[in-house]
Design a protein around this motif. Structure first.
Motif, mmCIF file in Angstrom:
data_model
loop_
_atom_site.group_PDB
_atom_site.id
_atom_site.type_symbol
_atom_site.label_atom_id
_atom_site.label_comp_id
_atom_site.label_asym_id
_atom_site.label_seq_id
_atom_site.Cartn_x
_atom_site.Cartn_y
_atom_site.Cartn_z
ATOM 1 N N VAL A 29 0.832 -1.216 0.000
ATOM 2 C CA VAL A 29 0.000 0.000 0.000
ATOM 3 C C VAL A 29 0.867 1.266 0.000
ATOM 4 N N TYR A 30 2.102 1.156 0.471
ATOM 5 C CA TYR A 30 2.975 2.343 0.556
ATOM 6 C C TYR A 30 3.606 2.702 -0.779
ATOM 7 N N GLY A 31 3.441 1.835 -1.803
ATOM 8 C CA GLY A 31 4.038 2.129 -3.111
ATOM 9 C C GLY A 31 5.393 1.479 -3.242
ATOM 10 N N ALA A 32 6.327 2.197 -3.883
ATOM 11 C CA ALA A 32 7.641 1.597 -4.119
ATOM 12 C C ALA A 32 8.744 2.554 -3.688
ATOM 13 N N LEU A 33 9.872 1.979 -3.281
ATOM 14 C CA LEU A 33 11.041 2.768 -2.878
ATOM 15 C C LEU A 33 12.122 2.685 -3.950
ATOM 16 N N GLU A 34 13.051 3.628 -3.891
ATOM 17 C CA GLU A 34 14.206 3.616 -4.791
ATOM 18 C C GLU A 34 15.285 2.683 -4.255
ATOM 19 N N ILE A 35 16.144 2.234 -5.176
ATOM 20 C CA ILE A 35 17.395 1.594 -4.751
ATOM 21 C C ILE A 35 18.433 2.717 -4.740
ATOM 22 N N THR A 36 19.048 2.952 -3.594
ATOM 23 C CA THR A 36 19.994 4.070 -3.512
ATOM 24 C C THR A 36 21.358 3.592 -3.034
ATOM 25 N N ASP A 37 22.327 4.411 -3.316
ATOM 26 C CA ASP A 37 23.710 4.019 -3.091
ATOM 27 C C ASP A 37 24.457 5.233 -2.543
ATOM 28 N N PRO A 38 24.024 5.735 -1.362
ATOM 29 C CA PRO A 38 24.517 7.034 -0.902
ATOM 30 C C PRO A 38 26.003 7.050 -0.585
ATOM 31 N N ALA A 39 26.517 5.948 -0.082
ATOM 32 C CA ALA A 39 27.904 5.969 0.383
ATOM 33 C C ALA A 39 28.880 5.500 -0.687
ATOM 34 N N GLY A 40 28.382 5.350 -1.895
ATOM 35 C CA GLY A 40 29.255 4.834 -2.947
ATOM 36 C C GLY A 40 29.533 3.350 -2.763
ATOM 37 N N GLU A 65 28.283 -0.483 -3.104
ATOM 38 C CA GLU A 65 27.340 -1.296 -3.894
ATOM 39 C C GLU A 65 26.316 -1.947 -2.938
ATOM 40 N N PRO A 66 24.987 -1.700 -3.116
ATOM 41 C CA PRO A 66 24.034 -2.401 -2.252
ATOM 42 C C PRO A 66 24.015 -3.898 -2.564
ATOM 43 N N PRO A 67 23.608 -4.802 -1.673
ATOM 44 C CA PRO A 67 22.968 -4.472 -0.398
ATOM 45 C C PRO A 67 23.971 -4.085 0.682
ATOM 46 N N PHE A 68 23.530 -3.109 1.497
ATOM 47 C CA PHE A 68 24.306 -2.753 2.677
ATOM 48 C C PHE A 68 24.000 -3.783 3.747
ATOM 49 N N THR A 69 24.997 -4.184 4.457
ATOM 50 C CA THR A 69 24.731 -5.088 5.578
ATOM 51 C C THR A 69 24.936 -4.311 6.860
ATOM 52 N N THR A 70 23.904 -4.244 7.657
ATOM 53 C CA THR A 70 24.028 -3.623 8.966
ATOM 54 C C THR A 70 23.630 -4.671 9.987
ATOM 55 N N LYS A 71 23.723 -4.344 11.236
ATOM 56 C CA LYS A 71 23.313 -5.289 12.276
ATOM 57 C C LYS A 71 22.053 -4.765 12.939
ATOM 58 N N ALA A 72 21.004 -5.572 13.004
ATOM 59 C CA ALA A 72 19.826 -5.198 13.791
ATOM 60 C C ALA A 72 20.215 -5.309 15.262
ATOM 61 N N SER A 73 19.359 -4.812 16.166
ATOM 62 C CA SER A 73 19.743 -4.680 17.580
ATOM 63 C C SER A 73 20.173 -6.010 18.200
ATOM 64 N N SER A 74 19.555 -7.111 17.769
ATOM 65 C CA SER A 74 19.880 -8.399 18.380
ATOM 66 C C SER A 74 21.145 -9.012 17.787
ATOM 67 N N GLY A 75 21.779 -8.312 16.857
ATOM 68 C CA GLY A 75 22.991 -8.858 16.258
ATOM 69 C C GLY A 75 22.718 -9.604 14.960
ATOM 70 N N ARG A 76 21.440 -9.640 14.537
ATOM 71 C CA ARG A 76 21.118 -10.299 13.275
ATOM 72 C C ARG A 76 21.578 -9.416 12.113
ATOM 73 N N HIS A 77 21.776 -10.039 10.945
ATOM 74 C CA HIS A 77 22.113 -9.237 9.773
ATOM 75 C C HIS A 77 20.896 -8.471 9.316
ATOM 76 N N HIS A 78 21.113 -7.316 8.760
ATOM 77 C CA HIS A 78 20.033 -6.539 8.171
ATOM 78 C C HIS A 78 20.490 -6.159 6.772
ATOM 79 N N LEU A 79 19.822 -6.721 5.770
ATOM 80 C CA LEU A 79 20.197 -6.428 4.386
ATOM 81 C C LEU A 79 19.310 -5.318 3.841
ATOM 82 N N ALA A 80 19.907 -4.281 3.245
ATOM 83 C CA ALA A 80 19.103 -3.177 2.721
ATOM 84 C C ALA A 80 19.648 -2.706 1.378
ATOM 85 N N TYR A 81 18.744 -2.272 0.522
ATOM 86 C CA TYR A 81 19.103 -1.740 -0.793
ATOM 87 C C TYR A 81 18.889 -0.232 -0.884
ATOM 88 N N GLY A 82 18.730 0.418 0.251
ATOM 89 C CA GLY A 82 18.544 1.860 0.230
ATOM 90 C C GLY A 82 18.419 2.358 1.649
#
Ligand code: NAD
Ligand code: TYD
Length: 378
Positions: A138-149, A151-168
């Protein structure tokens, strides 16, 4: 506490997991599975719980106002968990009217029946709840962005230490404006508005959740993951829309069912909660994981099924990226996904390979007779 709940769409993919969870976890509740049994509804999904004393199946269309009202009054229903819907984007492109009828008019029918049933009681809305299950689309669509130069996916850590994969860096949050693009998401958006309108106008105690793409056992094989697992197994082409660049956020279905249980019991009235996997995948990368996993589990040498990838004409209006931010649910109610994707996809592929009879039944249409055998001829 004793309760009587209607779960709509309980014979479908997510609904069957929700029904199973509630029937097993709450023996003191009566769970009524209300389902029309369209092509997507399959009672064989609930074989393991169909004889439980706290479970009842009712074959009914959510658009049948008289039927729904009578059922709610006769059974003294005090909660509705509403999942019944037409749910496949490609079908909605071919047949938008059915989607408006079921998703919009069906939801409105349930809302009005709940309102009339509960308003007539001395305690009115006290202890009642209408929980509407919606989608992130219902929210529509998001862009794929690459702000830090990078290459996505960016891997971050969610609070519990799990991987968080993101394309923007942008995500769907609960306060975003609705911008649906497909007839499916437009119909779901409209139903969400009706649900909120029933709270704002009549005080109906509602809660709404918007979830990302689910995967796991019992999903009808018109959706990407079960369709592709089955095609790889049988050496059939894998129709990848466009260039396979679209991104989806995948959540294991039992984690969604757990969130629904939590929100039904602890979520605040009139609130919206987003539910997501923090797990974004480009379609083509996900398809490669599926190919590798199926080949490995079937004992085929790596690369055996790579040639099945077939790029086809893109879906009309194909949303580029969906990505849910479920921080609110995490912070307020302590929910987060339990399975890392690698584990979830392995379980899922194994389930489809081990349950070829279920797949054959669904793809041949034979399961449609199951209801008659189970409920009419005994
Ligand atoms: P599904 O298509 O597998 O199941 C839908 C169920 O609803 C079926 O059992 C069908 O028989 C029943 N149904 C359809 N029309 C009906 C009608 N008129 N009356 C009564 N029953 C009817 O769908 P799903 O994937 O399990 O999705 C369930 C809900 O979750 C939907 O509301 C969908 O919008 C939402 N959702 C799904 C996903 C996903 O990835 N599958 C993600 C977010 C939200
Ligand atoms: P789908 O499972 O239909 O879910 P949704 O459209 O609700 O996200 O599709 C997931 C993604 O896979 C979507 O980007 C469309 C794509 N797709 C294909 O490339 N080929 C297919 O045959 C299907 C069914 C989907």
């Amino acid at each position: 506490m004793k309760r009587t709940l209607i779960i709509t769409g309980g014979a479908g993919f997510i609904g069957s997991h929700v029904v199973r969870l509630f029937v097993n976890k709450y023996p003191e509740y009566r769970i009524i599975n209300l389902d029309k049994l369209t092509y997507a509804g399959n009672l064989a999904n609930l074989k393991d719980i169909e004889d439980k004393p706290n479970y009842k199946f009712v074959k009914m269309d959510i658009c049948d106002f008289e039927g729904v009202l009578k059922l709610m009054q006769d059974e003294k229903v005090d909660g509705v968990i509403h999942l019944a819907a037409e749910s496949h984007v490609d079908r909605s492109i071919k047949d938008p009217f059915t989607f408006a009828k079921t998703n919009v008019m069906g939801t409105l029918t349930l809302l009005q029946a709940a309102k009339l049933t509960w308003e007539a009681l001395p305690e009115k809305y006290e202890g009642k709840r209408f929980y509407h299950i919606s989608t992130d689309e219902v929210y529509g669509a998001l862009e794929i962005t690459d702000p830090a130069g990078v290459e996505p996916p960016f891997t971050t850590k969610a609070s519990s230490g799990r991987h968080h994969l993101a394309y923007g860096t942008a995500f769907f949050t609960e306060d975003l404006k609705y911008q649906p693009h497909s007839p499916y998401s437009a119909a779901k958006a409209s139903s969400d508005h009706f649900v909120r309108a029933y709270h704002d106008t009549y005080g109906l105690p509602v809660v709404v959740t918007n979830c990302s793409n689910n995967y796991g056992p019992y999903q009808f094989p018109e959706k990407l993951i079960p369709l592709f697992i089955n095609n790889i197994r049988h050496g059939k082409p894998l129709p990848v829309y466009g260039r396979g660049e679209n991104v989806r956020d995948w959540l294991y279905v039992e984690d969604h069912a757990r969130a629904i249980d939590l929100i039904f019991h602890k979520g605040k009235v009139a609130e919206t909660y987003n539910i997501g996997g923090f797990n974004e995948w480009k379609n083509i990368d996900l398809i490669k994981v599926l190919i590798r996993t199926v080949d490995r589990l079937l004992g085929n040498p790596e690369g055996t099924s790579d040639h099945l990838i077939t790029y086809v004409t893109d879906r009309a209006g194909h949303d580029l990226r969906y990505a849910i931010d479920s921080t609110k649910l995490q912070k307020e109610l302590g929910w987060e996904p339990s399975l890392q994707f690698e584990e979830g996809i392995e379980k899922t592929v194994r389930w489809y390979l081990d349950n070829q009879a279920w797949m054959d039944n669904v793809t041949s249409g034979d399961y449609q007779k199951y209801y008659d055998d189970m409920y009419l001829n005994r």
